[in-house]
Motif scaffolding. Structure first.
Motif, mmCIF file in Angstrom:
data_model
loop_
_atom_site.group_PDB
_atom_site.id
_atom_site.type_symbol
_atom_site.label_atom_id
_atom_site.label_comp_id
_atom_site.label_asym_id
_atom_site.label_seq_id
_atom_site.Cartn_x
_atom_site.Cartn_y
_atom_site.Cartn_z
ATOM 1 N N PRO A 100 0.841 -1.205 0.000
ATOM 2 C CA PRO A 100 0.000 0.000 0.000
ATOM 3 C C PRO A 100 0.876 1.255 0.000
ATOM 4 C CG PRO A 100 -0.742 -1.566 1.648
ATOM 5 C CD PRO A 100 0.577 -2.065 1.169
ATOM 6 N N SER A 101 0.499 2.221 -0.766
ATOM 7 C CA SER A 101 1.295 3.447 -0.874
ATOM 8 C C SER A 101 0.882 4.467 0.174
ATOM 9 C CB SER A 101 1.119 4.055 -2.265
ATOM 10 O OG SER A 101 -0.218 4.499 -2.448
ATOM 11 N N ASN A 102 1.696 5.517 0.267
ATOM 12 C CA ASN A 102 1.368 6.729 1.026
ATOM 13 C C ASN A 102 1.253 6.528 2.523
ATOM 14 O OD1 ASN A 102 -0.264 7.047 -1.847
ATOM 15 N ND2 ASN A 102 0.803 8.914 -1.215
ATOM 16 N N ALA A 103 2.063 5.626 3.075
ATOM 17 C CA ALA A 103 2.126 5.554 4.537
ATOM 18 C C ALA A 103 2.829 6.784 5.096
ATOM 19 C CB ALA A 103 2.853 4.286 4.979
ATOM 20 N N PHE A 268 -8.320 9.731 6.044
ATOM 21 C CA PHE A 268 -7.977 9.194 7.357
ATOM 22 C C PHE A 268 -8.556 7.799 7.540
ATOM 23 C CE2 PHE A 268 -7.524 13.631 9.497
ATOM 24 C CZ PHE A 268 -6.294 13.787 8.888
ATOM 25 N N ALA A 269 -9.752 7.584 7.032
ATOM 26 C CA ALA A 269 -10.369 6.257 7.133
ATOM 27 C C ALA A 269 -9.545 5.234 6.360
ATOM 28 C CB ALA A 269 -11.799 6.308 6.607
ATOM 29 N N ARG A 270 -9.111 5.601 5.163
ATOM 30 C CA ARG A 270 -8.274 4.682 4.382
ATOM 31 C C ARG A 270 -6.988 4.363 5.131
ATOM 32 N NH1 ARG A 270 -2.862 4.610 1.873
ATOM 33 N NH2 ARG A 270 -2.990 2.946 0.310
ATOM 34 N N GLN A 271 -6.335 5.385 5.697
ATOM 35 C CA GLN A 271 -5.080 5.154 6.416
ATOM 36 C C GLN A 271 -5.283 4.252 7.630
ATOM 37 O OE1 GLN A 271 -3.162 6.043 4.000
ATOM 38 N NE2 GLN A 271 -1.715 7.274 5.175
ATOM 39 N N TYR A 272 -6.367 4.464 8.349
ATOM 40 C CA TYR A 272 -6.604 3.654 9.547
ATOM 41 C C TYR A 272 -6.886 2.201 9.175
ATOM 42 C CZ TYR A 272 -8.209 2.310 14.155
ATOM 43 O OH TYR A 272 -8.342 1.685 15.366
ATOM 44 N N VAL A 273 -7.672 2.001 8.138
ATOM 45 C CA VAL A 273 -7.974 0.631 7.704
ATOM 46 C C VAL A 273 -6.720 -0.057 7.183
ATOM 47 C CG1 VAL A 273 -9.221 -0.722 5.985
ATOM 48 C CG2 VAL A 273 -10.392 1.098 7.225
ATOM 49 N N GLU A 274 -5.889 0.684 6.443
ATOM 50 C CA GLU A 274 -4.724 0.085 5.785
ATOM 51 C C GLU A 274 -3.555 -0.092 6.737
ATOM 52 O OE1 GLU A 274 -3.799 -1.971 3.059
ATOM 53 O OE2 GLU A 274 -4.980 -0.458 1.994
ATOM 54 N N PHE A 275 -3.338 0.902 7.629
ATOM 55 C CA PHE A 275 -2.131 0.904 8.456
ATOM 56 C C PHE A 275 -2.397 0.899 9.954
ATOM 57 C CE2 PHE A 275 -1.045 3.273 4.519
ATOM 58 C CZ PHE A 275 -0.085 2.406 4.010
ATOM 59 N N GLY A 276 -3.662 1.063 10.354
ATOM 60 C CA GLY A 276 -3.958 1.109 11.777
ATOM 61 C C GLY A 276 -3.699 2.448 12.417
ATOM 62 N N SER A 277 -3.447 3.488 11.611
ATOM 63 C CA SER A 277 -3.183 4.830 12.128
ATOM 64 C C SER A 277 -3.517 5.829 11.028
ATOM 65 C CB SER A 277 -1.721 4.978 12.539
ATOM 66 O OG SER A 277 -1.404 6.337 12.811
ATOM 67 N N ILE A 278 -4.010 7.000 11.415
ATOM 68 C CA ILE A 278 -4.301 8.007 10.401
ATOM 69 C C ILE A 278 -3.021 8.693 9.924
ATOM 70 C CG2 ILE A 278 -6.623 8.405 11.282
ATOM 71 C CD1 ILE A 278 -5.597 11.017 12.508
#
Length: 572
Positions: A100-103, A268-278
């Protein structure tokens, strides 16, 4: 000419005469001037793009590759690891590509490029064009801000020209990343926040929308959001002390926050689902608690808060001082071409009590504090100047207002000085100096970028002939950049011992190693310089020579991780 006409001598051509014979003056058409300023900015940025159309460094390459993945239907996924902070700061238990990109880096620059890539194709022009279109808005925006602030025509036009050609930073404005986005976005948000102090609630609400877009562009955009919030609090305190109704209503504040959430919540929702953090990396040790910048590229160094404190206060304070010093130097060179610095200070002192500049002062202070205490070790790499470009438009207004102040001071002591002539004349000299410095500095930077690009272009031309399959994975210090040039997936070489680098190569199934003389981790320097290689790295199959006769500027080595791979033939 009546005094009310302002100082128009230096830029008479965009103006048309109005009024009767006794009150002859010059007034600018409401549309013509901003269009001319936009055209100037567009042409200048376009010229720099033609001079160097490709992404010049890792940030730009990353945004381009994410945009191309989006345009090709792959979504927010990339087949390279540009830094291990994007995969948890360590070698994953199950290393895989794509990821996944953009962490770490945020997506707005890629989102903007993607439609152009769909329409035009995956070309350098398709990635640079939207940045030129957006960044060019900074010039007419600066003119509009100066006009609303009551600045003279000389200041309006001069500051807008400086925003069109923003000193040494001009060369970065055609790069497919965040410079061109932040240059108009930040001053627009600051302008709206300032208007709210005069009772414009709609402007305050709209500033939340711009903060939201800024938050999709850079991690440190929360500083801009903090400035907008501070404006609301300051106005509330003033209202209480003055026993008057507040100029910014609760409804306006709620609208501001609602528009901000409208923009950022989906991300923020995408980041939390993908990485567990916004904010996966901005809130973690690998980004904040560094004791030296090499740790940013390491997966074995302890970057915890405890390790940060354990280094001692003398080291901590020295790194904070380095951040502050580097930030001030970046602003002086990239935003001000040095010559504007004293003028900005004079103009800032003159406007120190002006609500029109209060949000600008707050943002400047917030950025300096951030560069000093939050991300000082990232400042020399450009973290500060990326956001500081948003200070430029207001700073240019202050600088040219300072010219008028200084000329007025001199004229009171030397009656022979006519401010109506001297102010436009000296303002023109200042603008001309900055423009010339932008051209000169841009030429130097382009030459340096071209020197670094040439070996990569040569490798790209030779890749197929060297036996590099399209899905062969490559280790380098710039995985995004080499994906752009040679089209192969890859992983960054960590700044760790050889054993760790080998473990990463084995985990990701690396087939090739690229070493660049000017960007190489410590453990791999002997491989390039002295040809001292471990058994799993073979002899170079491609090298780009140094014209001066030193170590190769770039070399390609096979990586052999299985007994059946005969390309390496043993190390030395």
């Amino acid at each position: 000419r009546p005094p009310a006409c302002g100082h128009l001598v230096a830029w008479a051509s965009p103006f048309v005469p109005v009024g009767g014979p006794a009150t002859r003056c010059y007034a600018a058409p409401a549309v013509r001037i901003p269009l001319l300023l936009y055209a100037l900015a567009f042409v200048v940025r376009g010229a720099f793009m033609v001079g160097f159309p490709d992404p010049a460094y890792a940030d730009s390459s990353y945004y381009v590759e994410v945009a191309r993945a989006l345009a090709s239907g792959q979504g927010l996924n990339v087949d390279f690891v540009w830094i291990f902070a994007e995969v948890g700061g360590k070698l994953p238990v199950n290393p895989v590509l794509p990821i996944p990109s953009n962490a770490h880096w945020l997506p707005l620059a890629s989102f903007i490029q993607a439609p152009f890539i769909v329409l035009i194709g995956p070309t350098a022009f398709a990635s640079a064009l939207p940045m030129i279109l957006i960044g060019s808005l900074a010039a007419p925006l600066t003119w509009a801000i100066a006009r609303e602030l009551g600045a003279s025509q000389t200041v309006q036009i001069g500051a807008a020209i400086l925003a069109a050609i923003p000193a040494a930073g001009t060369v970065f404005m055609a790069q497919p990343e965040n410079f061109a986005i932040f240059q108009p976005l930040v001053p627009a948000a600051i302008w709206l926040a300032a208007r709210s102090l005069r009772g414009d609630g709609r402007a305050f609400a709209a500033s939340g929308l711009l903060v939201g877009f800024a938050s999709l562009a850079r991690n440190d955009a929360f500083l801009l959001g903090g400035v907008v919030a501070a404006v609301f609090l300051i106005e509330r305190i003033r209202a209480i002390r003055g026993r008057r109704p507040p100029r910014i209503s609760v409804v306006a504040a709620m609208g501001c926050f609602a528009l901000y959430l409208l923009v950022v919540v989906p991300w923020f929702a995408r980041q939390y689902v993908e990485f567990g953090s916004i904010s996966p990396t901005a809130s973690s040790g690998p980004a904040l608690w560094l004791t030296n910048y090499r740790q940013w590229n390491s997966i074995t160094t302890d970057t915890s808060f405890a390790a940060f404190i354990a280094q001692g206060w003398s080291v901590i304070l020295s790194t904070r001082l380095i951040g502050l010093t580097a930030a001030l130097a970046n602003f002086a060179v990239a935003i001000s071409s040095i010559v504007l610095v004293p003028l900005i200070l004079v103009g800032g002192w003159t406007r120190r009590r002006s609500d029109d500049f209060l949000p600008w002062f707050l943002y400047a202070a917030a950025l300096l504090l951030g560069a000093t205490f939050l991300f000082p070790l990232h400042v020399p790499g450009g973290a500060f100047v990326h956001s500081a470009v948003g200070l430029g438009p207001h700073a240019y207004i202050l600088a040219l207002e300072a010219v008028a102040v200084l000329i007025g001071w001199i004229a009171r002591r030397r009656p022979a000085w006519d401010p109506r002539v001297a102010v436009p004349l000296f303002s023109a000299f200042v603008v001309a100096f900055v423009v010339l410095s932008a051209v000169g500095y841009g030429g130097i930077v382009h030459a340096r970028w071209a020197e670094a690009r040439a070996p990569r272009q040569a490798l790209a031309r030779a890749a197929d002939a060297l036996g590099m399959a399209r899905d062969d994975r490559v280790m380098s210090t710039d995985a995004a950049g080499f994906k752009y040039w040679i089209g192969r997936p890859g992983v960054v070489s960590p700044d760790d011992p050889l054993e760790t680098i080998q473990a990463v190569a084995e985990g990701y199934g690396i087939r090739w190693l690229v070493l660049e003389r000017d960007a190489i981790v410590r453990a791999l320097q002997p491989v390039l310089v002295d040809d001292v290689r471990p058994a799993w790295i073979g002899p170079a199959v491609f090298s780009y020579p140094d014209p001066a006769g030193g170590p190769a500027a770039l070399a390609l080595y096979p990586v052999c991780l299985t007994a059946s791979d005969a390309r390496c033939g043993g190390g030395s």
